[in-house]
Design a protein around this motif. Structure first.
Motif, PDB file in Angstrom:
ATOM      1  N   MET A  19      -5.660   3.260 -13.319  1.00 54.71           N
ATOM      2  CA  MET A  19      -6.590   2.149 -13.105  1.00 54.71           C
ATOM      3  C   MET A  19      -6.899   1.995 -11.618  1.00 54.71           C
ATOM      4  O   MET A  19      -6.150   2.479 -10.760  1.00 54.71           O
ATOM      5  CB  MET A  19      -6.003   0.852 -13.666  1.00 54.71           C
ATOM      6  N   LEU A  20      -8.001   1.324 -11.322  1.00 54.24           N
ATOM      7  CA  LEU A  20      -8.399   1.037  -9.946  1.00 54.24           C
ATOM      8  C   LEU A  20      -7.948  -0.377  -9.617  1.00 54.24           C
ATOM      9  O   LEU A  20      -8.093  -1.289 -10.434  1.00 54.24           O
ATOM     10  CB  LEU A  20      -9.916   1.145  -9.817  1.00 54.24           C
ATOM     11  N   GLN A  21      -7.357  -0.566  -8.429  1.00 55.04           N
ATOM     12  CA  GLN A  21      -6.897  -1.898  -8.063  1.00 55.04           C
ATOM     13  C   GLN A  21      -7.326  -2.256  -6.649  1.00 55.04           C
ATOM     14  O   GLN A  21      -7.590  -1.386  -5.819  1.00 55.04           O
ATOM     15  CB  GLN A  21      -5.381  -2.020  -8.204  1.00 55.04           C
ATOM     16  N   PHE A  22      -7.332  -3.562  -6.387  1.00 50.13           N
ATOM     17  CA  PHE A  22      -7.676  -4.105  -5.075  1.00 50.13           C
ATOM     18  C   PHE A  22      -6.525  -4.991  -4.624  1.00 50.13           C
ATOM     19  O   PHE A  22      -5.995  -5.780  -5.412  1.00 50.13           O
ATOM     20  CB  PHE A  22      -8.971  -4.916  -5.148  1.00 50.13           C
ATOM     21  N   LYS A  23      -6.145  -4.876  -3.340  1.00 47.35           N
ATOM     22  CA  LYS A  23      -4.995  -5.617  -2.827  1.00 47.35           C
ATOM     23  C   LYS A  23      -5.346  -6.285  -1.492  1.00 47.35           C
ATOM     24  O   LYS A  23      -6.147  -5.755  -0.713  1.00 47.35           O
ATOM     25  CB  LYS A  23      -3.794  -4.685  -2.632  1.00 47.35           C
ATOM     26  N   ILE A  24      -4.719  -7.435  -1.251  1.00 45.16           N
ATOM     27  CA  ILE A  24      -4.810  -8.098   0.045  1.00 45.16           C
ATOM     28  C   ILE A  24      -3.403  -8.494   0.489  1.00 45.16           C
ATOM     29  O   ILE A  24      -2.468  -8.495  -0.316  1.00 45.16           O
ATOM     30  CB  ILE A  24      -5.692  -9.368  -0.002  1.00 45.16           C
ATOM     31  N   ASP A  25      -3.276  -8.829   1.761  1.00 45.89           N
ATOM     32  CA  ASP A  25      -2.052  -9.449   2.263  1.00 45.89           C
ATOM     33  C   ASP A  25      -2.373 -10.927   2.479  1.00 45.89           C
ATOM     34  O   ASP A  25      -3.002 -11.291   3.480  1.00 45.89           O
ATOM     35  CB  ASP A  25      -1.609  -8.802   3.575  1.00 45.89           C
ATOM     36  N   PRO A  26      -1.979 -11.802   1.558  1.00 47.46           N
ATOM     37  CA  PRO A  26      -2.339 -13.219   1.677  1.00 47.46           C
ATOM     38  C   PRO A  26      -1.842 -13.868   2.963  1.00 47.46           C
ATOM     39  O   PRO A  26      -2.434 -14.845   3.434  1.00 47.46           O
ATOM     40  CB  PRO A  26      -1.674 -13.859   0.449  1.00 47.46           C
ATOM     41  N   THR A  27      -0.738 -13.343   3.542  1.00 49.92           N
ATOM     42  CA  THR A  27      -0.187 -13.975   4.745  1.00 49.92           C
ATOM     43  C   THR A  27      -1.140 -13.859   5.934  1.00 49.92           C
ATOM     44  O   THR A  27      -0.985 -14.579   6.920  1.00 49.92           O
ATOM     45  CB  THR A  27       1.175 -13.365   5.126  1.00 49.92           C
ATOM     46  N   GLU A  28      -2.119 -12.964   5.835  1.00 46.50           N
ATOM     47  CA  GLU A  28      -3.126 -12.863   6.899  1.00 46.50           C
ATOM     48  C   GLU A  28      -3.847 -14.191   7.086  1.00 46.50           C
ATOM     49  O   GLU A  28      -4.342 -14.499   8.176  1.00 46.50           O
ATOM     50  CB  GLU A  28      -4.141 -11.765   6.555  1.00 46.50           C
TER      51      GLU A  28
END
Length: 251
Positions: free
Chosen positions: A235-244
């Motif tokens: 599958m294709l996924q998208f990620k972020i670092d919320p602490t930013e």
């Protein structure tokens, strides 16, 4: 209202373990300082609030929906809150994952882009000799023309992509993002409108990382991987670092 409330961040006396803790805080808002600050950030006058009811949602970008009754008015304000809980200094968080065909349907992908993404995730085997990974291709392994086509398509559809993977669509689209971080040394939170978050995480340039993944601003797009080799790893996924998001707060 003090500057900290206006800026949407605060050091928390106690960490938040899960969404239920957030819900309990809102439901006990009259005695909970954090909930009062959150409601103030959401532009509610505490003196005018009659009742607050928070409920958990599943399967949407909104994790917690807050319903606010206003005194002497037949009005109920509804706020959709997305919650990101982090227990480390940095914490990459999956914000969306689907099969390429589902994204193709959502974003009207051309066939050529679909094929590129499926080779990237491994749904289609690599089409080059001696790939870095026999199961899939990385973006820097595609031809310069294929990379340019993908870059152009991502740039053209960037606003739609970022909105769908962070805010979502429909009546349960998220309107706020609350990041709550608890480490061994401190606990803190930051609350921002989703429109702010869309701009913050998605407004920078599109690029290819050293590992061969595309980045849309601060959002990393990658093959899901893992899952003990099951098909869902493709599958294709998208990620972020919320602490930013804490970097946007100046105290």
């Amino acid at each position: 209202m003090n500057n900290t409330q206006l800026l949407g961040s605060q050091t928390a006396k106690n960490g938040f373990r899960n969404e239920d803790d957030i819900i309990n805080k809102f439901n006990c808002w009259e005695a909970d300082e954090d909930a009062q600050k959150w409601l103030t950030i959401m532009q509610y006058n505490l003196a005018e609030i009659d009742n607050v009811k928070a409920i958990k949602l599943r399967g949407y970008k909104t994790d917690v929906q807050i319903q606010i009754s206003i005194k002497l008015k037949e009005v109920i304000g509804v706020e959709n809150l997305q919650v990101k809980l982090v227990s480390s200094q940095k914490g990459f968080n999956q914000v969306d994952k689907r099969w390429v065909n589902k994204y193709a349907e959502m974003w009207q992908m051309p066939d050529e882009i679909i094929t590129i993404f499926k080779k990237y995730t491994g749904e289609i085997p690599p089409s080059i000799t001696n790939p870095k990974n026999n199961r899939r291709m990385f973006f820097h392994e595609f031809t310069a023309a294929e990379q340019a086509i993908t870059y152009s398509w991502l740039k053209q559809n960037k606003t739609l992509i970022v909105s769908d993977i962070l805010r979502g669509q429909g009546r349960f689209a998220a309107e706020w993002m609350l990041v709550a971080q608890k480490t061994s040394t401190h606990s803190r939170w930051v609350l921002k409108p989703m429109n702010f978050c869309l701009n913050f995480f998605g407004n920078d340039d599109i690029s290819i990382t050293e590992r061969g993944n595309f980045k849309i601003g601060k959002i990393t797009m990658q093959r899901k991987g893992g899952d003990a080799g099951r098909d869902s790893a493709k599958m294709l996924q998208f990620k972020i670092d919320p602490t930013e998001l804490f970097k946007t707060v100046h105290t």
